[in-house]
Design a protein around this motif. Sequence first.
Motif, short mmCIF file in Angstrom:
data_model
loop_
_atom_site.label_atom_id
_atom_site.label_comp_id
_atom_site.label_asym_id
_atom_site.label_seq_id
_atom_site.Cartn_x
_atom_site.Cartn_y
_atom_site.Cartn_z
N GLU A 46 -10.36 -40.22 38.00
CA GLU A 46 -10.84 -40.28 39.03
C GLU A 46 -10.77 -41.60 39.73
OE1 GLU A 46 -15.24 -39.06 38.54
OE2 GLU A 46 -14.62 -37.14 38.25
N PRO A 47 -10.29 -41.78 41.03
CA PRO A 47 -10.29 -43.07 41.60
C PRO A 47 -11.66 -43.77 41.87
CG PRO A 47 -9.52 -41.19 43.19
CD PRO A 47 -10.27 -40.70 41.88
N PRO A 52 -1.16 -49.54 37.77
CA PRO A 52 -0.20 -48.78 37.14
C PRO A 52 -0.54 -47.44 37.07
CG PRO A 52 -0.67 -51.21 36.23
CD PRO A 52 -1.66 -50.67 37.14
N LEU A 53 -1.73 -47.22 36.38
CA LEU A 53 -2.13 -45.89 36.20
C LEU A 53 -2.19 -44.85 37.50
CD1 LEU A 53 -3.05 -43.54 34.09
CD2 LEU A 53 -5.60 -44.57 34.46
N LEU A 54 -2.59 -45.52 38.54
CA LEU A 54 -2.52 -44.67 39.92
C LEU A 54 -1.07 -44.42 40.20
CD1 LEU A 54 -3.85 -43.84 42.71
CD2 LEU A 54 -3.51 -46.08 43.59
N ILE A 55 -0.29 -45.27 40.14
CA ILE A 55 1.22 -45.05 40.63
C ILE A 55 1.88 -44.04 39.73
CG2 ILE A 55 3.52 -46.18 40.64
CD1 ILE A 55 2.05 -48.62 41.51
N ALA A 267 -6.57 -36.96 46.50
CA ALA A 267 -7.72 -38.19 46.22
C ALA A 267 -6.98 -39.34 45.73
CB ALA A 267 -8.52 -37.68 45.06
N LEU A 268 -5.70 -39.11 45.14
CA LEU A 268 -5.06 -40.50 44.72
C LEU A 268 -4.20 -40.84 45.80
CD1 LEU A 268 -3.49 -39.20 41.05
CD2 LEU A 268 -5.55 -40.75 41.63
N GLY A 272 -4.32 -45.02 47.02
CA GLY A 272 -2.81 -45.48 46.96
C GLY A 272 -2.63 -46.32 48.31
N LEU A 273 -2.75 -45.44 49.49
CA LEU A 273 -2.57 -45.90 50.53
C LEU A 273 -3.49 -46.78 51.47
CD1 LEU A 273 -1.11 -42.54 52.66
CD2 LEU A 273 0.10 -44.58 51.62
#
Length: 390
Positions: A46-47, A52-55, A267-268, A272-273
């Motif tokens: 969950e954000p 690194p994990l998000l990418i 959500a991700l 990120g954006l």
Amino acid sequence: MASSPASSTSRGSSPVRSILTPAALVRLGVGWGTFLALALSGPLLEPPLPAPLLITALAVIVGVILLCSFGVVHEAEHLARRLGDPYGTLVLTLSIVLIEVVLIAAVMLGPGEHATIARDSVMAVSMIILNAVIGLSLLVGGLRHGGLPHNRTGASAYLALLVPLAAMALALPAVIGRDGAYTPGQEIPIIVLTLALYVFFLVRQMGPQAADFREVDAGPATATGSAPAAPSIRETLTRHRGELIARVALLVATVLPIVLLSHDMAALLDDGLGRLGAPVALSGVLIAMIVFLPEAITSVRAALGGEIQRVSNLCHGALVSTVGLTIPAVLVIGLFTGQDVVLAESPANLLLLGVTLLLSVTTLAARKVTALHGAAHLVVFAVYGIALFS
């Protein structure tokens, strides 16, 4: 003569065995396996997440969605070849549009404010299809085959729908709406008019005007001098019922992981954006690119084979379906959730859309389309990219 992939099932072999290939099983396993893995991970993804994990998570989810999208297009292509135009191409375009509507709906229903996601996606789809995909297809097809004849009546029918649909979707809200969005009293008639025009188009395309959406060159002539008659759609459905049911079932099973993964991707992607400070419209562009990459490849392959009417059916048909279904869908979501759906485009984008439609009319008015037409469309797409980041 080599037989087509679909024809091999008509000579007694089991359609299920030829349809459930190792590649199809891998796509199903990866899609459903990824969904189960994310479901079991629970709050771990969950954000906000570490960068690194998000990418990594976003790359995996987008990769799986693309893999499943290629699977959907693969099955839809087989159905398209079996059913013949315009029925087959309609199956393919509706499959793609279904994925897009699901992704947009997931973003709208996810966390954060996404009042413009439908507008940005439809605008991006319009530019990608009408300029990037058609431009590249005409360029490579024209360089290989020279001038390519197309069915001008069918192409004109597509553009006749795109002009009012695009105006209702992206231009009219700025004139009669409030803050770029239709009022609730305006949304219902816009939904009804859009769907009515689209349904009437489908009835005409699959009925009295079906011949307007077939290749100008119908194929080799028989000894009597006429082209061999294609079997009727009713005969095809009866003769290949088992194969068609199996392919539709596999298509649905491959679409479902995309639907289930779309919420996590939305959500991700939003997280990120937001961290990058990227333009808000980039989210819609990324959705359009993810959705239409498989169909873009199919279109370019058709152009290389000289099937320019198939390019038109794929591209223009997909855009008509996108606008005709996406706009009503997001307006209905907005009505039920109380969200504002901002559709009015910026003056710069409206100018580019107008130039694109005018260029499309000019291109398809020609008896033969050429590589030069394709180059002009690609330049307009490049200008759209400049405007996006300006």
